[in-house]
Design a protein around this motif. Structure first.
Motif, PDB file in Angstrom:
ATOM      1  N   ALA A 123       1.003  -0.931   0.101  1.00 46.30           N
ATOM      2  CA  ALA A 123      -0.006   0.158  -0.341  1.00 46.30           C
ATOM      3  C   ALA A 123       0.286   1.161  -0.082  1.00 46.30           C
ATOM      4  O   ALA A 123       0.786   2.040  -0.495  1.00 46.30           O
ATOM      5  CB  ALA A 123      -1.295  -0.040   1.612  1.00 46.30           C
ATOM      6  N   LEU A 124       1.676   1.246   0.612  1.00 43.21           N
ATOM      7  CA  LEU A 124       2.474   2.606   0.645  1.00 43.21           C
ATOM      8  C   LEU A 124       3.677   2.597  -0.303  1.00 43.21           C
ATOM      9  O   LEU A 124       3.543   3.527  -0.691  1.00 43.21           O
ATOM     10  CB  LEU A 124       4.104   2.397   1.876  1.00 43.21           C
ATOM     11  CG  LEU A 124       3.185   2.481   3.364  1.00 43.21           C
ATOM     12  CD1 LEU A 124       4.682   2.375   4.512  1.00 43.21           C
ATOM     13  CD2 LEU A 124       2.675   3.650   3.297  1.00 43.21           C
ATOM     14  N   ASP A 125       3.534   1.236  -0.677  1.00 41.66           N
ATOM     15  CA  ASP A 125       4.753   1.380  -2.171  1.00 41.66           C
ATOM     16  C   ASP A 125       3.662   2.473  -3.318  1.00 41.66           C
ATOM     17  O   ASP A 125       4.135   3.216  -4.264  1.00 41.66           O
ATOM     18  CB  ASP A 125       5.055   0.441  -3.166  1.00 41.66           C
ATOM     19  CG  ASP A 125       5.829  -0.388  -2.347  1.00 41.66           C
ATOM     20  OD1 ASP A 125       6.866   0.614  -1.484  1.00 41.66           O
ATOM     21  OD2 ASP A 125       6.111  -1.791  -1.824  1.00 41.66           O
ATOM     22  N   TRP A 126       2.220   1.775  -3.252  1.00 41.48           N
ATOM     23  CA  TRP A 126       0.858   1.997  -4.433  1.00 41.48           C
ATOM     24  C   TRP A 126       0.739   4.199  -4.175  1.00 41.48           C
ATOM     25  O   TRP A 126       0.606   4.320  -4.899  1.00 41.48           O
ATOM     26  CB  TRP A 126      -0.176   1.533  -4.363  1.00 41.48           C
ATOM     27  CG  TRP A 126      -0.088  -0.256  -4.616  1.00 41.48           C
ATOM     28  CD1 TRP A 126      -0.042  -0.918  -4.845  1.00 41.48           C
ATOM     29  CD2 TRP A 126      -0.360  -0.058  -6.842  1.00 41.48           C
ATOM     30  NE1 TRP A 126       0.207  -1.979  -5.711  1.00 41.48           N
ATOM     31  CE2 TRP A 126       0.129  -1.488  -6.941  1.00 41.48           C
ATOM     32  CE3 TRP A 126      -0.185   1.241  -7.765  1.00 41.48           C
ATOM     33  CZ2 TRP A 126      -0.576  -1.423  -8.518  1.00 41.48           C
ATOM     34  CZ3 TRP A 126      -0.682   0.730  -8.944  1.00 41.48           C
ATOM     35  CH2 TRP A 126       0.060  -0.271  -8.968  1.00 41.48           C
ATOM     36  N   GLN A 127       0.956   3.529  -2.652  1.00 38.40           N
ATOM     37  CA  GLN A 127       1.148   5.682  -2.177  1.00 38.40           C
ATOM     38  C   GLN A 127       1.855   6.166  -3.169  1.00 38.40           C
ATOM     39  O   GLN A 127       2.166   7.518  -3.616  1.00 38.40           O
ATOM     40  CB  GLN A 127       0.782   5.498  -1.314  1.00 38.40           C
ATOM     41  CG  GLN A 127       0.437   7.151  -0.259  1.00 38.40           C
ATOM     42  CD  GLN A 127       0.558   7.238   0.705  1.00 38.40           C
ATOM     43  OE1 GLN A 127       0.451   6.324   1.707  1.00 38.40           O
ATOM     44  NE2 GLN A 127      -0.113   8.231   1.515  1.00 38.40           N
ATOM     45  N   ALA A 128       3.155   5.901  -3.104  1.00 44.86           N
ATOM     46  CA  ALA A 128       4.611   6.728  -3.413  1.00 44.86           C
ATOM     47  C   ALA A 128       4.108   6.902  -4.709  1.00 44.86           C
ATOM     48  O   ALA A 128       3.917   7.549  -6.019  1.00 44.86           O
ATOM     49  CB  ALA A 128       5.461   5.774  -3.165  1.00 44.86           C
ATOM     50  N   LYS A 129       3.738   5.787  -5.897  1.00 39.56           N
ATOM     51  CA  LYS A 129       3.359   6.134  -7.094  1.00 39.56           C
ATOM     52  C   LYS A 129       2.371   7.211  -7.840  1.00 39.56           C
ATOM     53  O   LYS A 129       2.236   7.705  -8.355  1.00 39.56           O
ATOM     54  CB  LYS A 129       3.080   4.770  -7.787  1.00 39.56           C
ATOM     55  CG  LYS A 129       4.608   3.733  -7.945  1.00 39.56           C
ATOM     56  CD  LYS A 129       4.034   2.302  -8.056  1.00 39.56           C
ATOM     57  CE  LYS A 129       5.240   1.294  -8.371  1.00 39.56           C
ATOM     58  NZ  LYS A 129       4.745   0.101  -8.438  1.00 39.56           N
TER      59      LYS A 129
END
Length: 184
Positions: A123-129
């Motif tokens: 979820a944190l990776d998708w938020q950064a993207k």
């Protein structure tokens, strides 16, 4: 009608001075502890009452009642201790069962924690993207909107100049027509 127990009778006799060698100074609830004091602390004591057979009998009866009360108290304490031990054994058995089931629950909890950690990282990776794309999209939208606005501005500016020239030429033609009428 009042009925006096043996302890109450001893208290009555002690208060009246009939028990100079032993008097009750404290009486508690059903299994009372009877404490005795010597004749020097009891008021209204007489030497004659020391030899009276009723006094000796009362003192002996009080001593026996006191020992019976002590036996009853110790029996009650033993029963309470047995009940407490049974409750403790029952609780220990329940704790052992719970203790045996904890390793399987702990393993499930560790697996769920690992899955939750992986999901959080994803979820944190998708938020950064999304932030990165949103920033790029925002910049692109601004650039496109600015270019469109500048093109529209240039178009309006050109139209305004043409309109202004047309109005000037109409006014110039109207002024020429008026000046020819006034000269005639």
């Amino acid at each position: 009608m009042w009925s006096l127990s043996s302890a109450a009778a001893v208290v009555w006799l002690a208060c009246r001075g009939f028990l100079p060698t032993a008097a009750v100074i404290q009486v508690k609830a059903p299994c009372s502890s009877l404490a005795f004091v010597d004749k020097s602390s009891v008021s209204n004591s007489t030497a004659a009452s020391d030899r009276h057979p009723a006094v000796k009998l009362s003192a002996e009866h009080a001593w026996r009642a006191s020992s019976s009360a002590s036996v009853a108290r110790s029996s009650l304490s033993r029963l309470r201790a047995q009940a407490a031990r049974e409750r403790a054994d029952h609780s220990a058995a329940g704790a052992a069962v719970s203790d045996n089931s904890l390793p399987s629950v702990a393993a499930q909890a560790y697996a769920a924690e690992a899955n939750a950690g992986a999901s959080l990282q994803q979820a944190l990776d998708w938020q950064a993207k999304v932030r990165e794309l949103a920033q790029g999209a925002e910049q692109t939208a601004y650039s496109v909107a600015r270019a469109a606005a500048e093109a529209e501005f240039q178009k309006l500016k050109t139209e305004a100049k043409g309109y202004y020239r047309a109005r000037l030429s109409e006014m110039a033609a109207a002024n020429k027509g008026q000046s020819s009428l006034t000269t005639q």
